[in-house]
Design a protein around this motif. Structure first.
Motif, PDB file in Angstrom:
ATOM      1  N   GLU A 546       0.811  -1.217   0.000  1.00  0.00           N
ATOM      2  CA  GLU A 546       0.000   0.000   0.000  1.00  0.00           C
ATOM      3  C   GLU A 546       0.845   1.267   0.000  1.00  0.00           C
ATOM      4  O   GLU A 546       0.496   2.253  -0.648  1.00  0.00           O
ATOM      5  CB  GLU A 546      -0.959   0.004   1.194  1.00  0.00           C
ATOM      6  CG  GLU A 546      -2.032  -1.081   1.113  1.00  0.00           C
ATOM      7  CD  GLU A 546      -3.104  -0.930   2.169  1.00  0.00           C
ATOM      8  OE1 GLU A 546      -3.107   0.110   2.871  1.00  0.00           O
ATOM      9  OE2 GLU A 546      -3.937  -1.838   2.309  1.00  0.00           O
ATOM     10  N   LYS A 547       1.939   1.254   0.734  1.00  0.00           N
ATOM     11  CA  LYS A 547       2.797   2.440   0.794  1.00  0.00           C
ATOM     12  C   LYS A 547       3.887   2.433  -0.271  1.00  0.00           C
ATOM     13  O   LYS A 547       4.623   3.424  -0.408  1.00  0.00           O
ATOM     14  CB  LYS A 547       3.440   2.560   2.186  1.00  0.00           C
ATOM     15  CG  LYS A 547       2.458   2.643   3.343  1.00  0.00           C
ATOM     16  CD  LYS A 547       1.597   3.887   3.257  1.00  0.00           C
ATOM     17  CE  LYS A 547       0.679   4.002   4.470  1.00  0.00           C
ATOM     18  NZ  LYS A 547      -0.236   5.164   4.371  1.00  0.00           N
ATOM     19  N   GLN A 548       3.997   1.296  -0.995  1.00  0.00           N
ATOM     20  CA  GLN A 548       4.960   1.185  -2.100  1.00  0.00           C
ATOM     21  C   GLN A 548       6.401   1.422  -1.648  1.00  0.00           C
ATOM     22  O   GLN A 548       7.180   2.105  -2.308  1.00  0.00           O
ATOM     23  CB  GLN A 548       4.598   2.165  -3.215  1.00  0.00           C
ATOM     24  CG  GLN A 548       3.221   1.942  -3.823  1.00  0.00           C
ATOM     25  CD  GLN A 548       3.108   0.570  -4.500  1.00  0.00           C
ATOM     26  OE1 GLN A 548       3.848   0.282  -5.426  1.00  0.00           O
ATOM     27  NE2 GLN A 548       2.202  -0.250  -4.026  1.00  0.00           N
ATOM     28  N   ILE A 549       6.755   0.832  -0.508  1.00  0.00           N
ATOM     29  CA  ILE A 549       8.121   0.919   0.005  1.00  0.00           C
ATOM     30  C   ILE A 549       8.913  -0.283  -0.510  1.00  0.00           C
ATOM     31  O   ILE A 549       8.425  -1.414  -0.463  1.00  0.00           O
ATOM     32  CB  ILE A 549       8.144   0.927   1.555  1.00  0.00           C
ATOM     33  CG1 ILE A 549       7.181   1.995   2.098  1.00  0.00           C
ATOM     34  CG2 ILE A 549       9.552   1.145   2.065  1.00  0.00           C
ATOM     35  CD1 ILE A 549       7.523   3.406   1.729  1.00  0.00           C
ATOM     36  N   ASP A 550      10.145  -0.062  -0.979  1.00  0.00           N
ATOM     37  CA  ASP A 550      10.982  -1.154  -1.471  1.00  0.00           C
ATOM     38  C   ASP A 550      11.205  -2.187  -0.376  1.00  0.00           C
ATOM     39  O   ASP A 550      11.338  -1.839   0.808  1.00  0.00           O
ATOM     40  CB  ASP A 550      12.334  -0.619  -1.957  1.00  0.00           C
ATOM     41  CG  ASP A 550      12.192   0.272  -3.182  1.00  0.00           C
ATOM     42  OD1 ASP A 550      11.182   0.134  -3.894  1.00  0.00           O
ATOM     43  OD2 ASP A 550      13.084   1.112  -3.414  1.00  0.00           O
ATOM     44  N   TYR A 551      11.281  -3.461  -0.790  1.00  0.00           N
ATOM     45  CA  TYR A 551      11.341  -4.553   0.184  1.00  0.00           C
ATOM     46  C   TYR A 551      12.517  -4.424   1.136  1.00  0.00           C
ATOM     47  O   TYR A 551      12.416  -4.721   2.337  1.00  0.00           O
ATOM     48  CB  TYR A 551      11.400  -5.899  -0.544  1.00  0.00           C
ATOM     49  CG  TYR A 551      12.768  -6.281  -1.035  1.00  0.00           C
ATOM     50  CD1 TYR A 551      13.630  -7.053  -0.255  1.00  0.00           C
ATOM     51  CD2 TYR A 551      13.227  -5.832  -2.272  1.00  0.00           C
ATOM     52  CE1 TYR A 551      14.901  -7.381  -0.701  1.00  0.00           C
ATOM     53  CE2 TYR A 551      14.489  -6.157  -2.719  1.00  0.00           C
ATOM     54  CZ  TYR A 551      15.326  -6.933  -1.935  1.00  0.00           C
ATOM     55  OH  TYR A 551      16.584  -7.249  -2.369  1.00  0.00           O
ATOM     56  N   ASP A 552      13.699  -3.982   0.623  1.00  0.00           N
ATOM     57  CA  ASP A 552      14.885  -3.915   1.485  1.00  0.00           C
ATOM     58  C   ASP A 552      14.765  -2.785   2.497  1.00  0.00           C
ATOM     59  O   ASP A 552      15.287  -2.880   3.619  1.00  0.00           O
ATOM     60  CB  ASP A 552      16.161  -3.769   0.654  1.00  0.00           C
ATOM     61  CG  ASP A 552      16.186  -2.490  -0.159  1.00  0.00           C
ATOM     62  OD1 ASP A 552      15.137  -2.116  -0.717  1.00  0.00           O
ATOM     63  OD2 ASP A 552      17.264  -1.862  -0.246  1.00  0.00           O
ATOM     64  N   LEU A 553      14.053  -1.717   2.130  1.00  0.00           N
ATOM     65  CA  LEU A 553      13.848  -0.625   3.084  1.00  0.00           C
ATOM     66  C   LEU A 553      12.876  -1.050   4.186  1.00  0.00           C
ATOM     67  O   LEU A 553      13.018  -0.633   5.340  1.00  0.00           O
ATOM     68  CB  LEU A 553      13.323   0.612   2.353  1.00  0.00           C
ATOM     69  CG  LEU A 553      14.213   1.157   1.227  1.00  0.00           C
ATOM     70  CD1 LEU A 553      13.634   2.447   0.662  1.00  0.00           C
ATOM     71  CD2 LEU A 553      15.642   1.385   1.717  1.00  0.00           C
ATOM     72  N   VAL A 554      11.903  -1.885   3.819  1.00  0.00           N
ATOM     73  CA  VAL A 554      11.006  -2.441   4.844  1.00  0.00           C
ATOM     74  C   VAL A 554      11.809  -3.326   5.793  1.00  0.00           C
ATOM     75  O   VAL A 554      11.630  -3.271   7.019  1.00  0.00           O
ATOM     76  CB  VAL A 554       9.856  -3.232   4.189  1.00  0.00           C
ATOM     77  CG1 VAL A 554       9.003  -3.913   5.255  1.00  0.00           C
ATOM     78  CG2 VAL A 554       9.002  -2.322   3.325  1.00  0.00           C
ATOM     79  N   ASN A 555      12.694  -4.149   5.231  1.00  0.00           N
ATOM     80  CA  ASN A 555      13.569  -4.966   6.084  1.00  0.00           C
ATOM     81  C   ASN A 555      14.402  -4.087   7.008  1.00  0.00           C
ATOM     82  O   ASN A 555      14.656  -4.440   8.158  1.00  0.00           O
ATOM     83  CB  ASN A 555      14.502  -5.821   5.222  1.00  0.00           C
ATOM     84  CG  ASN A 555      13.767  -6.928   4.492  1.00  0.00           C
ATOM     85  OD1 ASN A 555      12.668  -7.319   4.888  1.00  0.00           O
ATOM     86  ND2 ASN A 555      14.370  -7.435   3.425  1.00  0.00           N
TER      87      ASN A 555
END
Length: 716
Positions: A546-555
């Motif tokens: 929903e927020k379109q954050i890159d997977y590595d930044l979420v990690n």
């Protein structure tokens, strides 16, 4: 190039199956053609209540010839002393080739015999004859039925089959017990307007031939006709309508030749709440309501139905529909007046008879839990007495309308009627509004509750469901989620983010699970841990999807097996959102690239030291007397200057302060690593080595206030 037509004629298909079947064929038929090496110009899928059809243009007359390589026996088994063995001759005979055509190539399992064969393409008519039964039997849907004495399953009985390749009938048979359905060129027109059989000369004539038989086979065309006719009918009635997407799609799949018919009902029924009238029309009768205008949503005593019968008998059709809706609205009026005869609070005792879940008791018991949880949230937010009282009242009444006669008859009106009845009972406007809004959001993309009262009651309701169902061990697995727990957890997070509520979810879960565990004799720590992991999964999904954050930044903000970050995320949902959004922002504008190498290199080396990850202050930690290069002293001084910026960033969640400080220190750290004034971090002297690792560890710790830079991928 050839054109192929397939029409499967049936008894009336459910609208939902027809829509799904069209989508399935649109996807699967091109894939199955491609699997046989067949290309096409277009694949058009059509459908009406009595037929499902596909028209394929641009088909070749036959498959292209192809060359296929076939693996044979191992070379040592195929040849002995240079001569072919029975294994070789048998393989050659089976493939219809001479042994001289063999080639020997190495594989992972040794040398094997291979042979290349040229395979002539098959006629497209032959392939289609095989594929058509697969296309029909491969359709999926709810409640497929058998008919006659056969085992064939379809949504409704199949009555005829049209299969034309250009102007030639392809011989296809569907065998169902003693009944055999044989393909032909004979279709059927509209039941009323053209009941005679329809002969289709050739595939390209399909759409127009059926049109002349009063059947519009293209659902997109039918939808446009319905839209135009309903809009014109509403205008003629002096108003306008709303084209509910689900209603338009359903009506489109219920008719073959649409005609908009205007009906009317007695103006006295307009005293009912608008939601009751539109619910009767849209959900139960599939009518389009007529409003004075779509902004005010003030109803006129008219409705529009889409008929599938004779347009010349529209007046008769209208009378029949008027009779039906009059009865439905009369029922609604009776229920509404009966419900208003007593205050909303008086319905609470009846909730004892409504089961929430067998082991968890009644809805009335659930309400008590919701009230308790709402009080926990109010205490966390340190709310004053007046808003807290409204929240308690709304929590108490939020499910009371479930036992009203109106909601019993029209379950879709839960909450909506609760608001109406609360206002009629003299309840506060915000309390009444919370009764309807606490159900929001009902799904992805739905609006969120807008008042503090509705937000807290909505959170309390979902948290109770999550803790209670998890406590019974009914945790969602795979796609199975009968209690919609994923949706509930998503709602908790999204409401918190939307309203910017500074809630400590970790503490809330601890409180609620303790209450549940005490009553049901469960282990509160195990339950809390399971819920924490579940919420972390939902946070991760919402940030990415929903927020379109890159997977590595979420990690990086949630940490990879890092308890500090996971706990921090649950203690402050707003902070984890803001850090993820800010990381994405500085990646997009290039700022992250400027500090990435410095921070990431420091993070990797700092892992070889033993510095506590919470330590930010270099004073009394760094031994300046051990410095050997000016770059060490510059690094130390820069860290001292960075401390106030980092502390303020933590307190205010203004992470720009931290990133500005890290960008400023980056050239200093670069000189520490490289150049004339650089140092060897892993110095032979253990004290000097530890001192330098501490410098790097401090820089890492400052960066960790924002995220774990070790989880970030460079130049993603």
């Amino acid at each position: 190039m050839a054109v192929f037509l397939l029409e499967v004629g049936t008894e009336e298909l459910p609208a939902s199956f027809l829509g799904d079947a069209i989508l399935q064929w649109r996807s699967r038929i091109p894939q199955s053609l491609e699997a046989y090496g067949l290309t096409s110009a277009t694949v058009e899928v059509y459908g009406t209540p009595r037929r499902l059809a596909v028209l394929i243009t641009g088909l070749p007359s036959q498959q292209p010839d192809r060359e296929e390589e076939i693996k044979g026996p191992p070379a040592q088994a195929a040849f002995k002393d240079g001569k072919p063995t029975p294994a070789a001759t048998g393989f050659a005979k089976k493939q219809g080739v001479d042994i001289a055509a063999f080639s020997i190539r190495p594989t992972d399992k040794g040398d094997f015999v291979f042979v290349k064969k040229s395979i002539a393409g098959r006629p497209v008519a032959e392939i289609l004859t095989e594929l058509v039964p697969q296309w029909i039997s491969g359709l999926e849907g709810k409640r497929l039925m058998r008919w006659g004495d056969g085992d064939m399953r379809f949504s409704r009985p199949i009555r005829w089959l049209v299969a034309l390749l250009d102007d030639v009938v392809l011989p296809i048979e569907l065998v169902n017990g003693h009944q055999t359905i044989t393909s032909d060129r004979i279709s059927r027109g509209h039941r009323v307007l053209h009941p005679q059989p329809v002969s289709i000369p050739q595939a390209t004539d399909y759409v127009n031939t059926l049109r002349h038989a009063a059947v519009i086979v293209d659902p997109t065309e039918r939808a446009k006709i319905i839209y135009s006719e309903v809009e014109a009918a509403a205008h003629k009635a002096g108003g306008s309508t709303v084209f509910y997407p689900d209603l338009l799609a359903e009506v489109t799949n219920l008719v073959e030749y649409p005609t908009a018919v205007v009906g009317k009902f007695e103006p006295e029924f307009l005293q009912l709440p608008t939601e009751v009238i539109t619910e009767v029309m849209v959900t139960h009768q599939r009518y389009f309501p007529v409003f004075t205008d779509t902004q005010s949503k003030e109803l006129l005593p008219n409705f529009i139905t889409v008929a599938n019968g004779d347009p010349h008998k529209s007046d008769m059709i209208a009378v029949g529909n008027e009779r039906v809706i009059r009865a439905r609205l009369a029922d609604g009026k009776f229920f509404y007046q009966a419900d208003l005869a007593k205050p909303l609070e008086s319905y609470l005792p009846q909730l004892e008879t409504v089961t929430f879940q067998e082991e968890l008791g009644s809805i009335r018991t659930k309400i008590d839990r919701i009230v308790t949880i709402a009080n926990y949230i109010s205490s966390q937010l340190q709310l004053e007495a007046q808003p807290t009282q409204k929240i308690q009242r709304a929590a108490l009444l939020c499910k009371a309308d479930l036992v009203s006669q109106m909601v019993y008859e029209f379950p879709e009106l839960q909450g909506i009627m609760g608001e109406k009845y609360a206002l009629a009972s003299g309840e506060d406007v915000e309390v009444a509004n919370a009764i309807v809004q606490h159900y929001l959001p009902t799904g992805a993309g739905d609006s969120l509750p807008t008042t503090l009262t509705s937000q807290i009651v909505g959170l309390a309701d979902r948290l109770d469901t999550l803790v209670s169902i998890f406590g019974l061990g009914l945790i969602p697995t795979g796609s199975s989620d009968p209690f919609a727990l994923r949706r509930a957890a998503n709602a908790v997070i999204n409401i918190t983010w939307f309203a910017n509520l500074p809630i400590n979810l970790a503490n809330l879960l601890t409180q609620i699970t303790a209450d549940f565990a005490a009553k049901y004799h469960k282990d509160p720590q195990t339950l809390t841990a399971a819920l924490a992991e579940f919420f972390l999964q939902r946070i991760r999904t919402l940030l990415q999807d929903e927020k379109q954050i890159d997977y590595d930044l979420v990690n990086a903000v949630l940490g990879e097996n890092d308890p500090e970050y996971t706990q921090r995320a649950l203690e402050d949902l707003l902070d984890v959102r803001d850090r993820a959004l800010y990381l994405q922002q500085i990646r997009n504008d290039g700022t992250l690239d400027k500090i990435y190498e410095t921070v990431n290199r420091s993070t990797r080396l700092a892992a070889q030291g033993d510095l506590d990850q919470q330590q930010l202050e270099p004073t009394n930690l760094i031994q300046t007397q051990l410095f050997q290069k000016s770059s060490e002293e510059s690094f130390h001084n820069a860290l001292v200057e960075l401390v106030p910026s980092t502390q303020k960033a933590k307190e205010t969640r203004n992470y720009q302060l931290l990133i500005t400080g890290l960008a400023k220190i980056a050239p200093t750290v670069a000189r520490f690593f490289d150049g004339e004034d650089s140092v060897l971090v892993m110095d032979p002297n253990p004290d000097i080595k530890r001192n330098r690792l501490y410098l790097l560890g401090l820089l890492r710790n400052h960066a960790r206030v924002l995220a774990d830079f070790g989880a970030i991928v460079k130049n993603l």
